[in-house]
Structures are given as C-alpha cells and as structure tokens.
Design an enzyme around this catalytic site. Structure first.
Site: not given
Length: 126
Positions: A72, A77, A92
């Site tokens: 994934s 940020h 996952c």
C-alpha cells in the site's frame, strides 16, 4: 461477456495515522532526508518499496511525500513552523506498520503525540 470469477481471498490491512511533534524544523524541510527515513522504515517493516515521490514547498515551508508500497503506502506531510509531521501508513499482508511508525519517530527524534489504528478490509467471499 460475464466477468471472470476470482478465487476468494482476504482484502485487509492495517491503517495507522500518527501525529509526530517536537521535530527539528530543518529536518521537516529536507525532502531527501525524509525520503530516506521513510524508505528505510518501510523496508525494515517488511514492505516492498515500489517508488517514492517527495516535494519541498520551498522557503520556510514543509514537505509532502509518498512511498508507494506493494503492500500500500506511507505518506508524510510536514509543518516546520509547528515542528509537526503527519504520517499515514497503510500496509497489507505481513508488513508491520506500527514498526514503521516507531522507526520513523526514532529517526525524526519525535514525540509521538497521537496514533490511531484502523483494521481495514473484508474476508474471503464465499
């Protein structure tokens, strides 16, 4: 023509959101250093890194970045003016997202302010 029937399988993973504070502002502006930290954490958490893209906004502003994983993603940020970074880690399979959070926080010398975990997905259809 009908759609092919796929074998039942789990579609699941662990999604972790982490707020990290107390980080040196200069580090939160350093896209190359952040990329190296996140890529290393992904690999050490058992994930397969496919690519990464980081952008520095210039001046006193921060960085946004994504590490694309076979399992994934990891995103960050940053807000240097607040000495703050927001992490989003979804993995996952056998990858270990909480280990990635711990490693990133250690590398950033951050205080972990808030961690939220959500188990996502559905079991086999059948």
């Amino acid at each position: 023509m009908p759609s092919p029937v796929l074998a039942p399988r789990d579609a699941s993973g662990t999604h972790v959101l982490a707020d990290l504070g107390g980080i040196a502002a200069d580090l939160l502006r350093d896209a190359a250093a952040l990329e190296a930290i996140l890529v290393k954490a992904a690999r050490e958490a058992g994930a397969c890194v496919l690519s990464a893209h980081f952008h520095r906004f210039g001046g006193e502003h921060g960085v946004t970045g994504v590490v694309l994983l076979a399992e994934s993603h990891i995103t960050i940020h940053t807000w240097p003016e607040h000495r703050f970074a927001a992490l989003d880690i979804f993995m996952c399979g056998k990858a270990r997202p909480h280990e990635a959070v711990e490693q990133i926080a250690r590398e950033l010398r951050a205080d972990v302010r808030n961690v939220r975990t959500c188990e996502r997905g559905v079991g086999p259809v059948g």
